[in-house]
Design a protein around this motif. Sequence first.
Motif, PDB file in Angstrom:
ATOM      1  N   PRO A  10       0.805  -1.229   0.000  1.00  0.00           N
ATOM      2  CA  PRO A  10       0.000   0.000   0.000  1.00  0.00           C
ATOM      3  C   PRO A  10       0.833   1.271   0.000  1.00  0.00           C
ATOM      4  O   PRO A  10       0.332   2.340  -0.360  1.00  0.00           O
ATOM      5  CB  PRO A  10      -0.822  -0.125   1.291  1.00  0.00           C
ATOM      6  N   GLU A  11       2.108   1.186   0.392  1.00  0.00           N
ATOM      7  CA  GLU A  11       2.923   2.400   0.413  1.00  0.00           C
ATOM      8  C   GLU A  11       3.365   2.838  -0.978  1.00  0.00           C
ATOM      9  O   GLU A  11       3.863   3.954  -1.148  1.00  0.00           O
ATOM     10  CB  GLU A  11       4.155   2.202   1.317  1.00  0.00           C
ATOM     11  N   MET A  12       3.201   1.956  -1.975  1.00  0.00           N
ATOM     12  CA  MET A  12       3.540   2.314  -3.343  1.00  0.00           C
ATOM     13  C   MET A  12       2.328   2.984  -3.988  1.00  0.00           C
ATOM     14  O   MET A  12       1.292   2.342  -4.178  1.00  0.00           O
ATOM     15  CB  MET A  12       3.956   1.072  -4.144  1.00  0.00           C
ATOM     16  N   LYS A  13       2.445   4.258  -4.332  1.00  0.00           N
ATOM     17  CA  LYS A  13       1.290   5.042  -4.750  1.00  0.00           C
ATOM     18  C   LYS A  13       0.970   4.909  -6.241  1.00  0.00           C
ATOM     19  O   LYS A  13      -0.180   5.000  -6.644  1.00  0.00           O
ATOM     20  CB  LYS A  13       1.512   6.519  -4.406  1.00  0.00           C
ATOM     21  N   VAL A  14       1.983   4.727  -7.076  1.00  0.00           N
ATOM     22  CA  VAL A  14       1.763   4.719  -8.526  1.00  0.00           C
ATOM     23  C   VAL A  14       2.038   3.347  -9.118  1.00  0.00           C
ATOM     24  O   VAL A  14       1.169   2.727  -9.712  1.00  0.00           O
ATOM     25  CB  VAL A  14       2.628   5.796  -9.203  1.00  0.00           C
ATOM     26  N   GLU A  15       3.263   2.873  -8.960  1.00  0.00           N
ATOM     27  CA  GLU A  15       3.631   1.579  -9.527  1.00  0.00           C
ATOM     28  C   GLU A  15       3.215   0.454  -8.585  1.00  0.00           C
ATOM     29  O   GLU A  15       3.257   0.603  -7.366  1.00  0.00           O
ATOM     30  CB  GLU A  15       5.145   1.519  -9.764  1.00  0.00           C
ATOM     31  N   ARG A  16       2.832  -0.656  -9.170  1.00  0.00           N
ATOM     32  CA  ARG A  16       2.477  -1.827  -8.372  1.00  0.00           C
ATOM     33  C   ARG A  16       3.743  -2.601  -8.010  1.00  0.00           C
ATOM     34  O   ARG A  16       4.471  -3.053  -8.890  1.00  0.00           O
ATOM     35  CB  ARG A  16       1.524  -2.740  -9.143  1.00  0.00           C
ATOM     36  N   VAL A  17       3.994  -2.766  -6.736  1.00  0.00           N
ATOM     37  CA  VAL A  17       5.119  -3.554  -6.246  1.00  0.00           C
ATOM     38  C   VAL A  17       4.583  -4.560  -5.240  1.00  0.00           C
ATOM     39  O   VAL A  17       3.896  -4.193  -4.289  1.00  0.00           O
ATOM     40  CB  VAL A  17       6.197  -2.662  -5.585  1.00  0.00           C
ATOM     41  N   SER A  18       4.883  -5.824  -5.440  1.00  0.00           N
ATOM     42  CA  SER A  18       4.323  -6.877  -4.619  1.00  0.00           C
ATOM     43  C   SER A  18       5.125  -7.093  -3.338  1.00  0.00           C
ATOM     44  O   SER A  18       6.343  -6.841  -3.290  1.00  0.00           O
ATOM     45  CB  SER A  18       4.277  -8.189  -5.413  1.00  0.00           C
ATOM     46  N   TYR A  19       4.433  -7.578  -2.297  1.00  0.00           N
ATOM     47  CA  TYR A  19       5.132  -8.167  -1.163  1.00  0.00           C
ATOM     48  C   TYR A  19       5.871  -9.411  -1.647  1.00  0.00           C
ATOM     49  O   TYR A  19       5.627  -9.904  -2.750  1.00  0.00           O
ATOM     50  CB  TYR A  19       4.139  -8.564  -0.067  1.00  0.00           C
ATOM     51  N   ASP A  20       6.749  -9.945  -0.807  1.00  0.00           N
ATOM     52  CA  ASP A  20       7.538 -11.110  -1.200  1.00  0.00           C
ATOM     53  C   ASP A  20       6.709 -12.394  -1.277  1.00  0.00           C
ATOM     54  O   ASP A  20       7.140 -13.359  -1.910  1.00  0.00           O
ATOM     55  CB  ASP A  20       8.683 -11.320  -0.205  1.00  0.00           C
ATOM     56  N   PHE A  21       5.566 -12.416  -0.637  1.00  0.00           N
ATOM     57  CA  PHE A  21       4.717 -13.611  -0.659  1.00  0.00           C
ATOM     58  C   PHE A  21       3.294 -13.193  -0.333  1.00  0.00           C
ATOM     59  O   PHE A  21       3.011 -12.018  -0.047  1.00  0.00           O
ATOM     60  CB  PHE A  21       5.221 -14.679   0.332  1.00  0.00           C
ATOM     61  N   ILE A  22       2.393 -14.137  -0.363  1.00  0.00           N
ATOM     62  CA  ILE A  22       0.969 -13.874  -0.212  1.00  0.00           C
ATOM     63  C   ILE A  22       0.646 -13.293   1.162  1.00  0.00           C
ATOM     64  O   ILE A  22       1.251 -13.680   2.175  1.00  0.00           O
ATOM     65  CB  ILE A  22       0.159 -15.176  -0.466  1.00  0.00           C
ATOM     66  N   THR A  23      -0.272 -12.350   1.211  1.00  0.00           N
ATOM     67  CA  THR A  23      -0.712 -11.752   2.471  1.00  0.00           C
ATOM     68  C   THR A  23      -1.848 -12.572   3.075  1.00  0.00           C
ATOM     69  O   THR A  23      -2.541 -13.301   2.367  1.00  0.00           O
ATOM     70  CB  THR A  23      -1.200 -10.313   2.246  1.00  0.00           C
ATOM     71  N   PRO A  24      -2.077 -12.463   4.385  1.00  0.00           N
ATOM     72  CA  PRO A  24      -3.193 -13.194   4.990  1.00  0.00           C
ATOM     73  C   PRO A  24      -4.549 -12.850   4.376  1.00  0.00           C
ATOM     74  O   PRO A  24      -5.400 -13.730   4.223  1.00  0.00           O
ATOM     75  CB  PRO A  24      -3.121 -12.766   6.463  1.00  0.00           C
ATOM     76  N   SER A  25      -4.767 -11.589   4.018  1.00  0.00           N
ATOM     77  CA  SER A  25      -6.052 -11.215   3.426  1.00  0.00           C
ATOM     78  C   SER A  25      -6.238 -11.846   2.055  1.00  0.00           C
ATOM     79  O   SER A  25      -7.344 -12.267   1.695  1.00  0.00           O
ATOM     80  CB  SER A  25      -6.172  -9.690   3.333  1.00  0.00           C
ATOM     81  N   ALA A  26      -5.155 -11.934   1.268  1.00  0.00           N
ATOM     82  CA  ALA A  26      -5.240 -12.598  -0.039  1.00  0.00           C
ATOM     83  C   ALA A  26      -5.477 -14.088   0.133  1.00  0.00           C
ATOM     84  O   ALA A  26      -6.212 -14.706  -0.650  1.00  0.00           O
ATOM     85  CB  ALA A  26      -3.967 -12.339  -0.836  1.00  0.00           C
ATOM     86  N   ALA A  27      -4.858 -14.688   1.162  1.00  0.00           N
ATOM     87  CA  ALA A  27      -5.087 -16.100   1.438  1.00  0.00           C
ATOM     88  C   ALA A  27      -6.545 -16.348   1.846  1.00  0.00           C
ATOM     89  O   ALA A  27      -7.171 -17.317   1.420  1.00  0.00           O
ATOM     90  CB  ALA A  27      -4.134 -16.570   2.536  1.00  0.00           C
ATOM     91  N   ARG A  28      -7.073 -15.451   2.670  1.00  0.00           N
ATOM     92  CA  ARG A  28      -8.479 -15.582   3.074  1.00  0.00           C
ATOM     93  C   ARG A  28      -9.406 -15.523   1.872  1.00  0.00           C
ATOM     94  O   ARG A  28     -10.390 -16.274   1.789  1.00  0.00           O
ATOM     95  CB  ARG A  28      -8.827 -14.473   4.073  1.00  0.00           C
ATOM     96  N   SER A  29      -9.097 -14.639   0.927  1.00  0.00           N
ATOM     97  CA  SER A  29      -9.980 -14.488  -0.237  1.00  0.00           C
ATOM     98  C   SER A  29     -10.019 -15.749  -1.091  1.00  0.00           C
ATOM     99  O   SER A  29     -11.002 -16.004  -1.779  1.00  0.00           O
ATOM    100  CB  SER A  29      -9.537 -13.291  -1.081  1.00  0.00           C
ATOM    101  N   VAL A  30      -8.939 -16.550  -1.071  1.00  0.00           N
ATOM    102  CA  VAL A  30      -8.936 -17.813  -1.813  1.00  0.00           C
ATOM    103  C   VAL A  30      -9.961 -18.767  -1.208  1.00  0.00           C
ATOM    104  O   VAL A  30     -10.740 -19.412  -1.925  1.00  0.00           O
ATOM    105  CB  VAL A  30      -7.532 -18.448  -1.801  1.00  0.00           C
ATOM    106  N   PHE A  31      -9.996 -18.866   0.116  1.00  0.00           N
ATOM    107  CA  PHE A  31     -10.982 -19.723   0.777  1.00  0.00           C
ATOM    108  C   PHE A  31     -12.396 -19.202   0.539  1.00  0.00           C
ATOM    109  O   PHE A  31     -13.322 -19.987   0.312  1.00  0.00           O
ATOM    110  CB  PHE A  31     -10.686 -19.801   2.275  1.00  0.00           C
ATOM    111  N   GLU A  32     -12.572 -17.887   0.598  1.00  0.00           N
ATOM    112  CA  GLU A  32     -13.897 -17.308   0.383  1.00  0.00           C
ATOM    113  C   GLU A  32     -14.370 -17.512  -1.054  1.00  0.00           C
ATOM    114  O   GLU A  32     -15.579 -17.574  -1.303  1.00  0.00           O
ATOM    115  CB  GLU A  32     -13.887 -15.824   0.724  1.00  0.00           C
ATOM    116  N   ALA A  33     -13.437 -17.597  -1.997  1.00  0.00           N
ATOM    117  CA  ALA A  33     -13.826 -17.834  -3.384  1.00  0.00           C
ATOM    118  C   ALA A  33     -14.431 -19.224  -3.562  1.00  0.00           C
ATOM    119  O   ALA A  33     -15.242 -19.449  -4.465  1.00  0.00           O
ATOM    120  CB  ALA A  33     -12.620 -17.672  -4.303  1.00  0.00           C
ATOM    121  N   ILE A  34     -14.052 -20.150  -2.687  1.00  0.00           N
ATOM    122  CA  ILE A  34     -14.603 -21.508  -2.747  1.00  0.00           C
ATOM    123  C   ILE A  34     -15.901 -21.601  -1.952  1.00  0.00           C
ATOM    124  O   ILE A  34     -16.885 -22.200  -2.410  1.00  0.00           O
ATOM    125  CB  ILE A  34     -13.572 -22.515  -2.214  1.00  0.00           C
ATOM    126  N   LEU A  35     -15.909 -21.012  -0.771  1.00  0.00           N
ATOM    127  CA  LEU A  35     -17.131 -21.019   0.046  1.00  0.00           C
ATOM    128  C   LEU A  35     -17.223 -19.720   0.830  1.00  0.00           C
ATOM    129  O   LEU A  35     -16.369 -19.438   1.683  1.00  0.00           O
ATOM    130  CB  LEU A  35     -17.140 -22.211   1.015  1.00  0.00           C
TER     131      LEU A  35
END
Length: 217
Positions: free
Chosen positions: A17-42
């Motif tokens: 979130p500190e990158m305002k213009v260019e998209r720069v990823s964290y080094d690995f998946i965040t907990p919120s992104a991991a949660r969204s994978v489970f929510e996509a299934i159920l």
Amino acid sequence: MSFCLEVQGDYACFTRPEMKVERVSYDFITPSAARSVFEAILWKPEIRWQVERIEILAPVRWISVRRNEVGAVISTRNVQTAMTAGQGQLGLYIEDERQQRAGLFLRDVRYRLHARITAVKGEALHNPAKYAEMFSRRASKGQCVNQPYLGCREFDARFRLVTSPHGEPEPCVDVDGDFGWMLYDMDFSRPADPKPTFFRARVVRGVLDLSGVEVRS
């Protein structure tokens, strides 16, 4: 009840979130992104998913991509006017709003995600096994409510349900150390004004243990 999914994809971007213009990823998946994978299934309003553990199965690899993005959204005022009058200007001309931006993404990612179902209201409080069985059935068949993705919707995720640890690959021991502050999730205690929360991401030999982490706003 806890569940485990193995998730992989060709590309991923868990944007800092500190990158305002260019998209720069964290080094690995965040907990919120991991949660969204489970929510996509159920996903049901009676339950919540709590991510407990993330195992990084592949080395962290980067790729720099320059791509075209749209730098504007349709005006809310134009939408309201069109709803009132029954007509209006709702078009967005891509050629006028196109912006070329660089992004630093992850490639060839693979994770093992552990999460449990928490009942919050309704039938889930009295019959949690129903939701556990529902998730197991859907995940084992590859069914989902919407296509799971890895940070950005264009980076789709392939998943499978892991039922036994035997024969599964070991975490990548080269991913180790303190990776600084990472986005944990959004706090929706005030729906009109959600706030991001963060935690200190410390990985031990490819394993990020989220049990008992200290979360800060």
